[in-house]
Design a protein around this motif. Structure first.
Motif, PDB file in Angstrom:
ATOM      1  N   VAL A  11       0.858  -1.188   0.000  1.00  0.00           N
ATOM      2  CA  VAL A  11       0.000   0.000   0.000  1.00  0.00           C
ATOM      3  C   VAL A  11       0.892   1.234   0.000  1.00  0.00           C
ATOM      4  O   VAL A  11       1.693   1.424   0.925  1.00  0.00           O
ATOM      5  CB  VAL A  11      -0.937   0.014   1.229  1.00  0.00           C
ATOM      6  N   VAL A  12       0.760   2.061  -1.024  1.00  0.00           N
ATOM      7  CA  VAL A  12       1.573   3.271  -1.155  1.00  0.00           C
ATOM      8  C   VAL A  12       0.641   4.481  -1.093  1.00  0.00           C
ATOM      9  O   VAL A  12      -0.146   4.717  -2.014  1.00  0.00           O
ATOM     10  CB  VAL A  12       2.378   3.262  -2.473  1.00  0.00           C
ATOM     11  N   GLU A  13       0.735   5.201   0.010  1.00  0.00           N
ATOM     12  CA  GLU A  13      -0.161   6.337   0.264  1.00  0.00           C
ATOM     13  C   GLU A  13       0.566   7.281   1.206  1.00  0.00           C
ATOM     14  O   GLU A  13       1.044   6.854   2.259  1.00  0.00           O
ATOM     15  CB  GLU A  13      -1.455   5.819   0.892  1.00  0.00           C
ATOM     16  N   ASP A  14       0.673   8.553   0.816  1.00  0.00           N
ATOM     17  CA  ASP A  14       1.398   9.505   1.649  1.00  0.00           C
ATOM     18  C   ASP A  14       0.600  10.007   2.845  1.00  0.00           C
ATOM     19  O   ASP A  14       1.180  10.450   3.833  1.00  0.00           O
ATOM     20  CB  ASP A  14       1.931  10.675   0.817  1.00  0.00           C
ATOM     21  N   GLU A  15      -0.715   9.934   2.790  1.00  0.00           N
ATOM     22  CA  GLU A  15      -1.558  10.361   3.913  1.00  0.00           C
ATOM     23  C   GLU A  15      -1.623   9.216   4.928  1.00  0.00           C
ATOM     24  O   GLU A  15      -2.245   8.178   4.664  1.00  0.00           O
ATOM     25  CB  GLU A  15      -2.965  10.718   3.441  1.00  0.00           C
ATOM     26  N   ALA A  16      -0.976   9.403   6.090  1.00  0.00           N
ATOM     27  CA  ALA A  16      -0.834   8.319   7.067  1.00  0.00           C
ATOM     28  C   ALA A  16      -2.162   7.715   7.498  1.00  0.00           C
ATOM     29  O   ALA A  16      -2.302   6.488   7.551  1.00  0.00           O
ATOM     30  CB  ALA A  16      -0.054   8.825   8.274  1.00  0.00           C
ATOM     31  N   LEU A  17      -3.152   8.537   7.809  1.00  0.00           N
ATOM     32  CA  LEU A  17      -4.430   8.018   8.286  1.00  0.00           C
ATOM     33  C   LEU A  17      -5.113   7.153   7.219  1.00  0.00           C
ATOM     34  O   LEU A  17      -5.645   6.082   7.529  1.00  0.00           O
ATOM     35  CB  LEU A  17      -5.347   9.169   8.726  1.00  0.00           C
ATOM     36  N   ILE A  18      -5.068   7.599   5.978  1.00  0.00           N
ATOM     37  CA  ILE A  18      -5.656   6.811   4.885  1.00  0.00           C
ATOM     38  C   ILE A  18      -4.887   5.501   4.720  1.00  0.00           C
ATOM     39  O   ILE A  18      -5.481   4.428   4.581  1.00  0.00           O
ATOM     40  CB  ILE A  18      -5.657   7.620   3.571  1.00  0.00           C
ATOM     41  N   ARG A  19      -3.556   5.574   4.751  1.00  0.00           N
ATOM     42  CA  ARG A  19      -2.728   4.377   4.604  1.00  0.00           C
ATOM     43  C   ARG A  19      -3.023   3.378   5.717  1.00  0.00           C
ATOM     44  O   ARG A  19      -3.191   2.179   5.467  1.00  0.00           O
ATOM     45  CB  ARG A  19      -1.248   4.750   4.597  1.00  0.00           C
ATOM     46  N   PHE A  20      -3.108   3.845   6.955  1.00  0.00           N
ATOM     47  CA  PHE A  20      -3.384   2.954   8.089  1.00  0.00           C
ATOM     48  C   PHE A  20      -4.763   2.316   7.962  1.00  0.00           C
ATOM     49  O   PHE A  20      -4.937   1.135   8.250  1.00  0.00           O
ATOM     50  CB  PHE A  20      -3.288   3.702   9.421  1.00  0.00           C
ATOM     51  N   THR A  21      -5.744   3.093   7.532  1.00  0.00           N
ATOM     52  CA  THR A  21      -7.102   2.572   7.377  1.00  0.00           C
ATOM     53  C   THR A  21      -7.152   1.492   6.305  1.00  0.00           C
ATOM     54  O   THR A  21      -7.757   0.429   6.507  1.00  0.00           O
ATOM     55  CB  THR A  21      -8.079   3.721   7.028  1.00  0.00           C
ATOM     56  N   GLU A  35       3.652  -1.285   3.883  1.00  0.00           N
ATOM     57  CA  GLU A  35       3.251   0.104   3.697  1.00  0.00           C
ATOM     58  C   GLU A  35       4.433   0.958   3.259  1.00  0.00           C
ATOM     59  O   GLU A  35       5.564   0.723   3.679  1.00  0.00           O
ATOM     60  CB  GLU A  35       2.696   0.674   5.006  1.00  0.00           C
ATOM     61  N   ALA A  36       4.127   1.951   2.427  1.00  0.00           N
ATOM     62  CA  ALA A  36       5.119   2.939   2.003  1.00  0.00           C
ATOM     63  C   ALA A  36       4.426   4.294   1.900  1.00  0.00           C
ATOM     64  O   ALA A  36       3.274   4.376   1.469  1.00  0.00           O
ATOM     65  CB  ALA A  36       5.739   2.541   0.669  1.00  0.00           C
ATOM     66  N   ALA A  37       5.156   5.349   2.258  1.00  0.00           N
ATOM     67  CA  ALA A  37       4.601   6.696   2.225  1.00  0.00           C
ATOM     68  C   ALA A  37       5.047   7.493   1.007  1.00  0.00           C
ATOM     69  O   ALA A  37       4.630   8.631   0.828  1.00  0.00           O
ATOM     70  CB  ALA A  37       4.981   7.443   3.498  1.00  0.00           C
ATOM     71  N   SER A  38       5.909   6.886   0.168  1.00  0.00           N
ATOM     72  CA  SER A  38       6.387   7.572  -1.029  1.00  0.00           C
ATOM     73  C   SER A  38       6.768   6.539  -2.080  1.00  0.00           C
ATOM     74  O   SER A  38       6.908   5.346  -1.780  1.00  0.00           O
ATOM     75  CB  SER A  38       7.612   8.434  -0.704  1.00  0.00           C
ATOM     76  N   VAL A  39       6.962   7.002  -3.291  1.00  0.00           N
ATOM     77  CA  VAL A  39       7.375   6.113  -4.372  1.00  0.00           C
ATOM     78  C   VAL A  39       8.753   5.531  -4.073  1.00  0.00           C
ATOM     79  O   VAL A  39       8.975   4.322  -4.260  1.00  0.00           O
ATOM     80  CB  VAL A  39       7.353   6.856  -5.729  1.00  0.00           C
ATOM     81  N   LEU A  40       9.673   6.348  -3.594  1.00  0.00           N
ATOM     82  CA  LEU A  40      11.017   5.840  -3.292  1.00  0.00           C
ATOM     83  C   LEU A  40      10.986   4.772  -2.206  1.00  0.00           C
ATOM     84  O   LEU A  40      11.685   3.761  -2.293  1.00  0.00           O
ATOM     85  CB  LEU A  40      11.950   6.979  -2.910  1.00  0.00           C
ATOM     86  N   GLU A  41      10.175   4.973  -1.188  1.00  0.00           N
ATOM     87  CA  GLU A  41      10.035   3.955  -0.140  1.00  0.00           C
ATOM     88  C   GLU A  41       9.414   2.682  -0.721  1.00  0.00           C
ATOM     89  O   GLU A  41       9.822   1.568  -0.390  1.00  0.00           O
ATOM     90  CB  GLU A  41       9.177   4.492   1.010  1.00  0.00           C
ATOM     91  N   ALA A  42       8.458   2.831  -1.626  1.00  0.00           N
ATOM     92  CA  ALA A  42       7.826   1.679  -2.274  1.00  0.00           C
ATOM     93  C   ALA A  42       8.833   0.895  -3.109  1.00  0.00           C
ATOM     94  O   ALA A  42       8.849  -0.342  -3.081  1.00  0.00           O
ATOM     95  CB  ALA A  42       6.658   2.136  -3.147  1.00  0.00           C
ATOM     96  N   VAL A  43       9.682   1.587  -3.837  1.00  0.00           N
ATOM     97  CA  VAL A  43      10.709   0.922  -4.648  1.00  0.00           C
ATOM     98  C   VAL A  43      11.631   0.117  -3.741  1.00  0.00           C
ATOM     99  O   VAL A  43      12.020  -1.015  -4.066  1.00  0.00           O
ATOM    100  CB  VAL A  43      11.485   1.951  -5.502  1.00  0.00           C
TER     101      VAL A  43
END
Length: 136
Positions: A11-21, A35-43
């Protein structure tokens, strides 16, 4: 056999609350979630974990790369991974998405999320079985 393995979703989403949900909803349904908060973290996660079955990414991300860029990378470099792009944008604003990417409109309910994820994973499984049958 791989089909009995718990499916893993990145799950790649920068908005923490949305990502956690989203992560909680998917975990409650029996999926393993990264979970990742950015494209670079996802890579980084894509390079670190061998068994990712599905990428669920938002479009708008911090930094120089967005969810469309990530979807293109995954479609080209890891075609075994299914892709869902979640966005409130209109279809025409999503030009450049790879053909294999599925769209999930924002906002969505938990049941819409789970239905889309389940359908995309089942479609990938069916396609894989068909490809193995044709090569046999």
């Amino acid at each position: 056999m791989d089909s009995f393995r718990q499916k893993t979703i990145l799950v790649v989403e920068d908005e923490a609350l949305i990502r956690f949900t989203i992560a909680d909803t998917l975990e409650d349904a029996g999926y393993a979630v990264l979970e990742a908060a950015s494209v670079l973290e996802a890579v980084g996660k894509l390079g670190q974990y061998e068994h990712i079955d599905l990428l669920l990414t938002d479009i708008d991300m911090p930094g120089g790369l967005n969810g469309i860029d990530l979807a293109k990378m995954v479609a080209e470099c890891a075609p075994r991974i299914s892709i869902i792009v979640s966005s409130a944008r209109s279809q025409r604003d999503l030009a450049g998405l790879p053909e294999v990417a599925h769209r999930l409109a924002k906002p969505c309910t938990a049941s819409q999320l789970l239905s889309t994820v389940g359908n995309v994973l089942k479609a990938k499984e069916r396609a894989g079985k068909e490809a193995r049958r044709q090569s046999a």
